[in-house]
Write an enzyme that holds these catalytic residues in place. Structure first.
Site, PDB file in Angstrom:
ATOM      1  N   HIS A 188      23.815  -0.793  42.968  1.00  0.00           N
ATOM      2  CA  HIS A 188      23.033  -0.758  44.463  1.00  0.00           C
ATOM      3  C   HIS A 188      22.807  -2.270  44.970  1.00  0.00           C
ATOM      4  O   HIS A 188      23.191  -2.514  46.206  1.00  0.00           O
ATOM      5  CB  HIS A 188      22.004   0.135  44.319  1.00  0.00           C
ATOM      6  N   GLU A 430      48.952  10.412  41.175  1.00  0.00           N
ATOM      7  CA  GLU A 430      48.314   9.532  40.305  1.00  0.00           C
ATOM      8  C   GLU A 430      48.428   9.860  38.875  1.00  0.00           C
ATOM      9  O   GLU A 430      47.620   9.569  37.903  1.00  0.00           O
ATOM     10  CB  GLU A 430      46.590   9.548  40.712  1.00  0.00           C
ATOM     11  N   ASP A 454      44.147   5.752  39.213  1.00  0.00           N
ATOM     12  CA  ASP A 454      44.334   6.604  38.147  1.00  0.00           C
ATOM     13  C   ASP A 454      45.645   6.334  37.737  1.00  0.00           C
ATOM     14  O   ASP A 454      45.979   6.377  36.593  1.00  0.00           O
ATOM     15  CB  ASP A 454      44.144   8.097  38.655  1.00  0.00           C
ATOM     16  N   CYS A 501      46.622   4.757  48.370  1.00  0.00           N
ATOM     17  CA  CYS A 501      45.045   4.830  48.603  1.00  0.00           C
ATOM     18  C   CYS A 501      44.240   4.464  47.495  1.00  0.00           C
ATOM     19  O   CYS A 501      42.721   4.273  47.697  1.00  0.00           O
ATOM     20  CB  CYS A 501      44.682   6.248  49.107  1.00  0.00           C
TER      21      CYS A 501
HETATM   22  C1  PEP Z   1      42.789   6.532  42.727  1.00  0.00           C
HETATM   23  O1  PEP Z   1      42.857   7.207  41.778  1.00  0.00           O
HETATM   24  O2  PEP Z   1      43.612   5.643  42.862  1.00  0.00           O
HETATM   25  C2  PEP Z   1      42.000   7.049  43.834  1.00  0.00           C
HETATM   26  C3  PEP Z   1      42.345   6.749  45.254  1.00  0.00           C
HETATM   27  O3  PEP Z   1      41.299   8.071  43.542  1.00  0.00           O
HETATM   28  P1  PEP Z   1      39.812   7.812  42.708  1.00  0.00           P
HETATM   29  O4  PEP Z   1      39.615   6.239  42.866  1.00  0.00           O
HETATM   30  O5  PEP Z   1      38.551   8.383  43.777  1.00  0.00           O
HETATM   31  O6  PEP Z   1      40.068   8.609  41.319  1.00  0.00           O
HETATM   32 MG    MG Z   2      42.093   8.927  41.366  1.00  0.00          MG
END
Ligand code: PEP
Ligand code: MG
Length: 589
Positions: A188, A430, A454, A501
């Site tokens: 935090h 992923e 992931d 993402c």
């Molecule tokens: C990822 O795995 O890259 C992703 C965007 O999802 P998270 O980080 O929430 O697992």
């Molecule tokens: Mg993920």
């Protein structure tokens, strides 16, 4: 020069102010049987007082940093924890001891349980628990919760840790920077420091014993260094680095409204990843063109029970309206692995990363999945809402998920509940299987979004949250880059949008490479990263990016790729990459 984890970019130079408030003096006292009930009431009052203080802190926090205020809710939940409260009360009753001592013993017993855990997320919970209990003890002892008020001049805060109340009451005008002994990237303190733009470094062991109040120090929130008693030469270097960094950040924000277009007119949409709808307001400050990933888990993680369909609908509707006319991609629940819901009756799993997470959980226990989909469909009338399925490992999972979605659409039509009939569906890529068979996945969806966090973990078989193998978590490993190329090729062949993402999407070192893969439609990232990524795209041509990617893919090892990316990016974009290295000083080595 001490090294920790950089959590908030920037350089600060100033006088150290040591604030070691980790040691509270608690004495054991026995009490008379006739005083037991009074002592329990005193304990309960302290708990309630602490909750109230948390709520007040939360109110103030939401005015400054919404994301931070959500974390405070999880602290309040800890104060309702049965073990913490009931064990302490039993101790007061059975051992006839004072409340301060009883809760300290309960805390120590609980902290022992964390000792053998090698999981960053759960380790973070240990710090949280300690912090919350210290708040209760301070109330029992009658200590003031705010000792930061005595800071009356600009300083750099050096401390073991900061409680939420401390953090929120930081006199912003006087705190130039901060460094702590505990905490990680997502602690935090870090989130708050970066929200306020205070350079910060965390996780430096024994920091408070190595610095004295009044020492001149430098906080380098870019490299994660804390420099004590710098020489004139070092000081001069850091003064330049500080100026350059400020100038650079100011310049980045100038072109916020400009789209990300290459010099040969190839356009990339830059979007933001969010964990809470509170973040949406600030997205325009960074030029985000929508939400590319709404991680809805945090809505659930901060609740005592499953949010209702109405709650979810209201949340999604407001988010869609606020971000409109830009799109919002809502990811269905990706619970499991490091994000467990205590009210979901989760089974113990030997390998939670390979277990019932993401879409697997949704298909195994569809009741909650149905509620989410209903809420998203209803909200789809209020903006460009899209659905994203997480942790897909094969096309059949999408067929199953889509058939549940189709069932809901049928019901809505029958009941004349309006929704967007053309709502788009996407799959996260992923897992290795989804990447290898991307062409099959693409047949079932409108777009794909690559979750590199992931994907890297599963392709390299390296746990993304285990610090012992953190050095093996190598995003620029050739297997990762070749996999990305193959997924992009599959999307190009299918004529469908592909975005990234995961963290790699916001990593400026790899932007040119991603661009050169030729079919990149969107990047979604931490909103703070958008301006720099945009600048790189606007300075590049697709043609040069293609050459660049081709060369990277011809290199034979992670090391070679690392070296090439480092050298090339600095050469091509000197003002963007000098930041992290140009003024690096190896004074003590
Ligand atoms: C990822 O795995 O890259 C992703 C965007 O999802 P998270 O980080 O929430 O697992
Ligand atoms: Mg993920």
């Amino acid at each position: 020069m001490l090294t920790g984890i950089p959590v908030s970019k920037g350089i600060s130079i100033g006088e150290a102010h040591i604030l070691d408030r980790s040691k509270l003096c608690v004495l054991k006292q026995t009490i008379d049987s006739s005083d037991i009930d009074k002592e329990i009431i005193r304990f309960r009052i302290a708990i309630e007082q602490t909750k109230k203080q948390m709520q007040e802190t939360k109110k103030k926090a939401s005015e400054v940093a919404d994301k931070y205020s959500i974390i405070l809710d999880t602290y309040t939940l800890l104060l309702d924890d049965d073990i913490l409260v009931n064990d302490t009360i039993s101790k007061i009753r059975n051992e006839k001891i004072n409340a301060e001592w009883a809760i300290t013993e309960t805390l120590n017993k609980s902290l022992l349980l964390f000792d053998n855990i090698n999981d960053d997320y759960l380790k973070g919970k240990k710090d949280d628990l300690e912090l919350v209990v210290h708040g209760v003890i301070k109330n029992l002892l009658g200590h003031s919760q705010n000792a930061l008020a005595d800071i009356q001049k600009p300083v750099i805060l050096i401390t073991h840790t900061l409680s939420p109340a401390d953090t929120i009451s930081i006199p912003r005008q006087y705190v130039l920077g901060l460094a702590t002994e505990v905490g990680g990237k997502t602690s935090h303190v870090g989130i708050f420091a970066s929200a306020l733009g205070i350079p910060g470094v965390v996780g430096i062991k024994s920091l408070t014993t190595k610095i004295n109040s009044g020492d001149q120090i430098i906080i380098d929130g870019i490299s994660g260094h804390v420099i004590t008693k710098p020489t004139k030469k070092t000081l001069d270097h850091y003064k330049i680095k500080q100026l350059e960094h400020k100038k650079y950040e100011r310049k980045l924000l100038v072109d916020i409204k400009k789209p990300a277009v290459t010099t040969d007119d190839f356009r990339i949409r830059l979007m933001a990843n969010i964990e809470s709808t509170h973040e949406i307001k600030a997205l325009k400050n960074f030029g985000a063109e929508g939400v590319g990933l709404y991680r809805t888990e945090f809505l659930f993680l901060t609740s005592q029970s499953f949010p209702s369909e109405r709650d979810l609908y209201e949340n999604f509707k407001k988010a869609a309206q606020e971000i409109s006319p830009h799109p919002i991609i809502i990811r269905t629940l990706d619970i499991g692995m490091d994000k467990q819901l205590h009210f979901y009756g989760h089974n113990e799993e030997d390998n939670p990363a390979l277990g019932l997470r993401g879409i697997r959980m949704s298909l195994a226990k569809p009741e909650q999945f149905i509620i989410q989909l209903r809420a998203i469909l209803k909200a789809s009338l209020y903006g460009e809402v899209k659905i994203l399925y997480p942790m897909i490992s094969d096309a059949d999972e999408i067929v199953q998920a889509n058939s549940i979605l189709e069932g809901i659409k049928e019901e809505f039509r029958a009941e004349q509940i309006p929704f967007n009939e053309d709502i788009e569906i996407g799959a996260m890529i992923e897992t290795p299987s989804s990447a290898i068979c991307a062409e099959l996945i693409l047949k079932e969806v409108d777009f794909i979004s690559i979750g590199t966090n992931d994907l890297i973990q599963y392709l390299l078989a390296v746990d993304r949250i285990n610090e012992q193998v953190a050095h093996l978590y190598q995003p620029y490993n050739p297997s990762i880059l070749k996999t990305l190329r193959d997924v992009f090729d599959a999307a190009a062949a299918a004529g469908k949008r592909v975005s990234i993402c995961g963290e790699l999407g916001g990593d400026p070192m790899i932007t040119l490479f991603l661009l050169g893969l030729g079919h990149l439609s969107d990047l979604s990232m931490d909103p703070h990263s958008i301006p720099k990524i945009k600048k790189i795209i606007c300075q590049s041509s697709l043609k040069e990016a293609e050459e660049f990617s081709k060369h990277v893919l011809s290199l034979g090892s992670t090391n070679e790729i690392n070296t090439f990316l480092n050298e090339e990016m600095k050469k091509r974009y000197p003002s963007d990459f000098a930041q992290d290295s140009k003024y690096e000083i190896k004074e003590n080595s």
